[in-house]
Design a protein around this motif. Structure first.
Motif, short mmCIF file in Angstrom:
data_model
loop_
_atom_site.label_atom_id
_atom_site.label_comp_id
_atom_site.label_asym_id
_atom_site.label_seq_id
_atom_site.Cartn_x
_atom_site.Cartn_y
_atom_site.Cartn_z
N HIS A 194 0.80 -1.22 0.00
CA HIS A 194 0.00 0.00 0.00
C HIS A 194 0.84 1.28 0.00
O HIS A 194 0.30 2.37 -0.16
CB HIS A 194 -1.00 -0.03 1.16
CG HIS A 194 -2.07 -1.07 0.94
ND1 HIS A 194 -3.07 -1.33 1.83
CD2 HIS A 194 -2.26 -1.93 -0.09
CE1 HIS A 194 -3.84 -2.31 1.35
NE2 HIS A 194 -3.37 -2.69 0.20
N GLU A 195 2.15 1.17 0.18
CA GLU A 195 3.01 2.35 0.08
C GLU A 195 3.39 2.60 -1.38
O GLU A 195 3.29 3.71 -1.88
CB GLU A 195 4.30 2.14 0.88
CG GLU A 195 4.10 1.97 2.38
CD GLU A 195 3.68 3.28 3.04
OE1 GLU A 195 4.20 4.32 2.62
OE2 GLU A 195 2.84 3.23 3.96
N SER A 196 3.82 1.53 -2.06
CA SER A 196 4.35 1.71 -3.43
C SER A 196 3.33 1.36 -4.51
O SER A 196 3.55 1.68 -5.68
CB SER A 196 5.57 0.80 -3.62
OG SER A 196 5.16 -0.56 -3.55
N MET A 197 2.23 0.72 -4.14
CA MET A 197 1.22 0.19 -5.07
C MET A 197 1.78 -0.91 -5.98
O MET A 197 1.20 -1.22 -7.02
CB MET A 197 0.56 1.30 -5.93
CG MET A 197 -0.05 2.43 -5.14
SD MET A 197 -1.12 1.90 -3.80
CE MET A 197 -2.60 1.41 -4.66
N ASN A 234 8.01 -5.27 -11.09
CA ASN A 234 7.69 -4.32 -12.18
C ASN A 234 6.20 -4.25 -12.49
O ASN A 234 5.80 -3.84 -13.58
CB ASN A 234 8.47 -4.69 -13.45
CG ASN A 234 8.12 -6.09 -13.95
OD1 ASN A 234 7.58 -6.89 -13.19
ND2 ASN A 234 8.42 -6.37 -15.20
N VAL A 235 5.34 -4.67 -11.52
CA VAL A 235 3.89 -4.64 -11.76
C VAL A 235 3.21 -3.84 -10.65
O VAL A 235 3.43 -4.10 -9.46
CB VAL A 235 3.30 -6.07 -11.83
CG1 VAL A 235 1.80 -6.01 -12.13
CG2 VAL A 235 4.02 -6.91 -12.87
N TYR A 236 2.38 -2.87 -11.06
CA TYR A 236 1.65 -2.02 -10.11
C TYR A 236 0.16 -2.25 -10.26
O TYR A 236 -0.31 -2.63 -11.34
CB TYR A 236 1.96 -0.54 -10.38
CG TYR A 236 3.40 -0.17 -10.11
CD1 TYR A 236 3.77 0.46 -8.92
CD2 TYR A 236 4.39 -0.47 -11.04
CE1 TYR A 236 5.09 0.79 -8.66
CE2 TYR A 236 5.72 -0.14 -10.78
CZ TYR A 236 6.06 0.49 -9.60
OH TYR A 236 7.37 0.81 -9.35
N VAL A 237 -0.60 -2.01 -9.19
CA VAL A 237 -2.05 -2.15 -9.27
C VAL A 237 -2.70 -0.96 -8.58
O VAL A 237 -2.20 -0.44 -7.58
CB VAL A 237 -2.52 -3.51 -8.67
CG1 VAL A 237 -2.06 -3.68 -7.23
CG2 VAL A 237 -4.04 -3.66 -8.75
N LEU A 238 -3.82 -0.49 -9.15
CA LEU A 238 -4.46 0.73 -8.66
C LEU A 238 -5.95 0.55 -8.44
O LEU A 238 -6.55 -0.38 -8.97
CB LEU A 238 -4.32 1.83 -9.72
CG LEU A 238 -2.95 2.28 -10.15
CD1 LEU A 238 -3.11 3.28 -11.29
CD2 LEU A 238 -2.21 2.92 -9.00
#
Ligand SMILES: Cc1cc2nc3c(=O)[nH]c(=O)nc-3n(C[C@H](O)[C@H](O)[C@H](O)COP(=O)(O)OP(=O)(O)OC[C@H]3O[C@@H](n4cnc5c(N)ncnc54)[C@H](O)[C@@H]3O)c2cc1C
Length: 307
Positions: free
Chosen positions: A288-291, A298-302
């Motif tokens: 929850h800090e870096s998403m 190398n994968v983000y979620v929003l």
């Protein structure tokens, strides 16, 4: 080599992120060092909160959608593609069209979908305002009801601490309902009953998921003659008899069941193999800090896909 940033989903999360990235990385994008691509399964961007107003006939489809291309900075490569699979080992996403897209960084922002079918009888017997089609159907019923009982239910996802969609919407729409029925001159013949389940994230037996709101709600509802019940966890619906049953053993009849249904992640995300969420809901494990998706550098979620 060009660094490829791939964003999946043209909703609020994907659109804001893509445009911000172009602003921040403009020199790199201009010189070809970075490329930003967005894939979304619709050429339209829907302003989802307005679906609520569709249910009250005060907003229409063309007022709440814009062509997605027009909301994006011109440097973004936007393509209408329905993503059906992720390969996190080879850094590829697979689309229903048969095409595949590689990435160096991936952003997943595919939102959530209402899933009334997860409660027996709810899809057939209930109504909701979280998508355009169902909101239109509800609008039709609300504009015709002359007498009877409108029963409001809220269902949380099974994954602990994941809220239902748009926290305040059930309260907002209950008050809008009262207003609309008064304007139509039928409020005295239509009973409104607002309910909330036993477990609402960290709270128990409340009327909302935040304590301050819980405290003021009884006064607001009393002033308008809106009835309310704590501790009604919708378990199943008999669409023929028009009865809603709670997990606590209560039975409530209705003429209109205005529900906040369960939600889950989209199919491609549920099939990704990396969710640890309860009941195949599909939320991705998120730092929850870096998403970042936990375990994938190398994968983000929003947005509505996070856990
Ligand atoms: C009735 C209602 C009222 C609301 N009210 C509020 C409010 O007052 N305040 C608030 O903060 N929030 C509110 N919300 C919630 C808010 O709309 C969401 O939190 C927000 O839209 C989430 O953004 P997102 O980017 O995660 O997903 P979304 O905005 O849902 O976007 C998902 C995108 O992904 C695309 N997509 C889905 N699957 C695929 C696939 N397989 N391949 C490619 N693309 C795909 C979709 O087409 C869409 O463009 C409300 C929502 C509703 C429905």
């Amino acid at each position: 080599m060009t660094h490829r940033i791939l964003i999946i989903g043209g909703g609020i999360g994907g659109t804001m992120t893509a445009n911000h990235l172009v602003t921040k990385l403009y020199p790199e994008i201009r010189s070809g060092k970075v490329q930003v691509t967005m894939l979304s399964n619709s050429p339209w961007h829907y302003y989802k909160p307005a679906f609520m107003y569709v249910a009250f006939n005060s907003f229409f489809r063309d007022e709440l959608r814009r062509p997605q291309r027009g909301l994006l900075r011109p440097e973004i490569d936007f393509q209408v593609e329905d993503v059906e699979g992720f390969d996190f080992t080879s850094n590829q996403v697979r689309c229903k069209s048969g095409r595949s897209f590689g990435y160096d960084h991936l952003v997943i922002s595919t939102g959530c979908i209402p899933s009334p079918e997860r409660i027996e009888g709810l899809k057939e017997g209930g109504d909701h305002f979280y998508q355009h089609g169902p909101a239109r159907q509800l609008a039709d019923k609300l504009s015709k009801i002359e007498k009877g009982r409108i029963f409001v239910t809220v269902s949380f996802p099974k994954t602990p601490n994941v809220p239902h969609q748009c926290g305040i919407a059930p309260i907002e729409t209950t008050l809008m309902l009262d207003d609309m029925l008064r304007k139509r001159g039928v409020r005295d013949k239509v009973e409104i009953v607002y309910t909330y389940p036993v477990v609402s994230q960290l709270l128990r037996n409340c009327l909302f998921l935040q304590k301050d709101t819980c405290e003021v709600l009884p006064t607001i509802f009393d002033q308008r003659g809106i009835k309310f019940q704590r501790g009604f966890t919708l378990d199943r619906v008999d669409p023929g008899a028009k009865v809603a049953y709670s997990a606590e053993g209560k039975e409530e009849n209705f003429d209109i069941l205005m529900a906040t249904p369960p939600i889950c992640a989209v199919q491609a995300v549920r099939d990704s193999g990396i969710s640890e969420a309860a009941d195949d809901e599909g939320w991705l494990p998120t730092d929850h800090e870096s998403m970042k998706v936990l375990g994938l550098e190398n994968v983000y979620v929003l947005g509505d896909t996070v856990d």
